[in-house]
Design a protein around this motif. Structure first.
Motif, short mmCIF file in Angstrom:
data_model
loop_
_atom_site.label_atom_id
_atom_site.label_comp_id
_atom_site.label_asym_id
_atom_site.label_seq_id
_atom_site.Cartn_x
_atom_site.Cartn_y
_atom_site.Cartn_z
N LEU A 181 -54.52 41.42 -116.41
CA LEU A 181 -53.30 40.78 -116.89
C LEU A 181 -52.12 41.64 -116.48
N ILE A 182 -51.19 41.05 -115.73
CA ILE A 182 -49.98 41.74 -115.30
C ILE A 182 -48.78 41.07 -115.96
N ILE A 183 -47.91 41.85 -116.57
CA ILE A 183 -46.70 41.32 -117.21
C ILE A 183 -45.52 41.59 -116.29
N PHE A 184 -44.71 40.57 -116.03
CA PHE A 184 -43.56 40.77 -115.16
C PHE A 184 -42.25 40.60 -115.92
N GLY A 185 -41.32 41.48 -115.60
CA GLY A 185 -40.02 41.53 -116.27
C GLY A 185 -39.66 42.96 -116.59
N SER A 186 -38.39 43.30 -116.44
CA SER A 186 -37.94 44.67 -116.66
C SER A 186 -37.50 44.88 -118.11
N LEU A 187 -38.13 45.83 -118.77
CA LEU A 187 -37.79 46.19 -120.15
C LEU A 187 -37.72 47.71 -120.26
N CYS A 222 -54.21 40.38 -107.36
CA CYS A 222 -55.15 39.69 -106.47
C CYS A 222 -55.32 38.24 -106.92
N PRO A 223 -55.84 37.39 -106.03
CA PRO A 223 -56.08 35.99 -106.40
C PRO A 223 -56.91 35.87 -107.67
N GLY A 224 -56.46 35.03 -108.58
CA GLY A 224 -57.19 34.81 -109.83
C GLY A 224 -56.74 35.69 -110.98
N ASP A 225 -55.96 36.74 -110.70
CA ASP A 225 -55.43 37.57 -111.79
C ASP A 225 -54.42 36.78 -112.62
N TYR A 226 -54.30 37.13 -113.88
CA TYR A 226 -53.35 36.44 -114.76
C TYR A 226 -52.02 37.19 -114.80
N VAL A 227 -50.94 36.42 -114.80
CA VAL A 227 -49.60 37.00 -114.94
C VAL A 227 -48.85 36.25 -116.04
N LYS A 246 -51.45 34.19 -105.30
CA LYS A 246 -52.47 33.29 -105.85
C LYS A 246 -52.87 33.68 -107.27
N ALA A 247 -51.90 34.20 -108.04
CA ALA A 247 -52.17 34.56 -109.43
C ALA A 247 -52.07 33.33 -110.32
N LYS A 248 -52.64 33.42 -111.52
CA LYS A 248 -52.60 32.33 -112.50
C LYS A 248 -51.52 32.64 -113.53
N CYS A 269 -53.95 35.23 -125.93
CA CYS A 269 -55.28 35.27 -126.57
C CYS A 269 -56.06 33.99 -126.25
N GLU A 270 -55.39 32.86 -126.31
CA GLU A 270 -56.05 31.58 -126.03
C GLU A 270 -56.60 31.54 -124.61
N VAL A 271 -55.82 32.02 -123.65
CA VAL A 271 -56.25 32.03 -122.26
C VAL A 271 -57.49 32.90 -122.07
#
Length: 438
Positions: A181-187, A222-227, A246-248, A269-271
């Motif tokens: 799981l990769i989170i994108f956004g600057s904080l 990579c392809p299939g990773d969650y973002v 190709k991320a989800k 959590c649901e995902v």
């Protein structure tokens, strides 16, 4: 309490699009927080003197402080094509590499580079190869983008570099029991840690953040990773991650306010097929700590003129606090990326029994001023250009830019939002009412 008798009641959100310009802060202002976030970077803004003056005033950083950004100032010879762009940029970047030793140089395009059709994307790969340093091009111009979309263009360009930094050995990513799981956004880093810990409490490990604190530590995607995104203005980055990497994409409300943070965590959590633990109690404790602010806001009305693309998330949180939102002006709306947030806004309005706000994309400020005069909201959240004129007519205002530069994400920082919102209301209620006659 403001009367709503002239507002049409409906159970659905209404959307309009006007023909206003982007009445927002310039998107090159993203440099002010990104150069601090990516600690081994250097930002080169390619523009005119006006861009330089704006950066100097907006960021308040003096030259002798040696910040990790600079202006490549375009002059008459550049604009009239009498000078060689490649040689000029090569000279500047070679000097930056020698003096500052960054791991990456960002070129930030401006309105002028767009108008004169400067081929930054064509020049960058050649210089990158010649100088042996990564050069990332982002077109953060005010012609095409609003305020916070400057960050979106930078992260979208950065996303295309992620898989180039590491090998395809994914063993380190899969030590956990779920896909990366990769989170994108600057904080700010401390907010990153708070959200990472909230997810860890649910048994979810964050594989990386985009952007990372150092360019060399960018996550491997990579392809299939969650973002999943943490800000509503990052639709271009989301699209790039889906199409190029190709991320989800996890489409969730954004973690702004206790209600949004809980919904954001629950969706993740649901995902991953996990049952959320303790979120209801966690949210309830935060609401209890905000009670003093809520009592001040309950029944009052607010009008968003539109500036930083955080408007829908902030409006949803304020509705949860008992406020009435008349209008949500927003420079740009990606309904697919913000679908979960829009759904939560609608559900919140129904739950609280208040009117559905009208959402106006690219609002015309002249029309908005007329609507503000008619509606007489208790508070207008607006850009700096309109704040003083509105205050002069007796309307409370708050600069929208303050929400951009404040830590407002996660459970723990909900108080910061309400501190900003209630400040003008508390200030004006404590002042004596002088009746001046001219």
């Amino acid at each position: 309490m403001t009367s709503t008798k002239n507002i049409k009641q409906t159970n659905n959100l209404t959307f309009e699009c006007e023909t206003g310009n982007y009445h927002t802060f310039c998107p090159i202002s993203c440099v002010s927080w990104l150069y601090q976030k990516i600690e081994d970077s250097f930002f080169l803004v390619i523009g005119t003197k006006t861009c330089g003056y704006f950066l100097q005033n907006a960021m308040g950083v003096m030259i002798f402080a040696e910040p990790r950004y600079a202006m490549a100032e375009l002059e008459e010879g550049d604009i009239s094509a009498q000078l060689n762009d490649y040689e000029e940029l090569k000279r500047l970047c070679a000097q930056i590499k020698k003096d500052r030793e960054p791991s990456v140089i960002f070129w930030i395009g401006t309105c002028t580079t767009e108008i004169i059709k400067m081929d930054l994307e064509g020049i960058a790969p050649k210089l990158e190869s010649e100088l042996n340093i990564p050069i990332v091009v982002a077109r953060a111009n005010g012609l095409d983008y609003a305020f916070t979309q400057g960050e979106d263009t930078v992260l979208a360009a950065l996303a295309q570099r992620c898989s180039q930094l590491k090998s395809n050995d994914l063993s380190s990513d899969y030590i956990v029991n779920h896909k990366p799981l990769i989170i994108f956004g600057s904080l700010p880093n401390f907010v990153n840690k708070q959200l990472t810990l909230e997810l860890a409490n649910q048994g979810i490990t964050v594989s990386g953040w985009l952007p990372s604190s150092n360019y060399i530590d960018l996550p491997n995607i990579c392809p299939g990773d969650y973002v999943v995104g943490i800000n509503p203005f990052l639709s271009r980055t989301a699209t790039t991650l889906m199409r190029r990497r190709k991320a989800k994409l996890i489409v969730a409300p954004f973690p702004i306010g206790p209600d949004g943070t809980r919904a954001w965590i629950e969706k993740i959590c649901e995902v991953f097929g996990l049952e959320p633990k303790g979120l209801e109690e966690r949210e309830s404790r935060i609401w209890s700590s905000l009670e003093e602010y809520i009592q001040l806001l309950k029944g009052k009305s607010v009008f968003f003129m539109g500036d930083n693309l955080l408007e829908v998330s902030l409006a949803r949180f304020l509705v949860s606090c008992g406020m009435i939102v008349y209008e949500i002006g927003i420079p740009y709306m990606d309904k697919r990326y913000q679908k979960a947030e829009l759904d939560l806004l609608q559900a919140t309005c129904i739950k609280m029994g208040v009117i559905m706000p009208k959402i106006v994309e690219k609002p015309d400020n002249y029309n908005q001023i007329d609507r503000i005069k008619d509606l007489k909201p208790d508070l207008v959240i607006t850009g700096m250009a309109h704040a003083n004129p509105l205050e002069a007519t007796g309307i409370n205002t708050k600069w929208s830019v303050e929400f951009t530069f404040s830590p407002i994400h996660g459970f723990s920082n909900s108080k910061d939002i309400l501190e900003l919102v209630t400040r003008p209301l508390r200030r004006n209620s404590s002042l004596p009412n002088f009746d001046f006659k001219l």
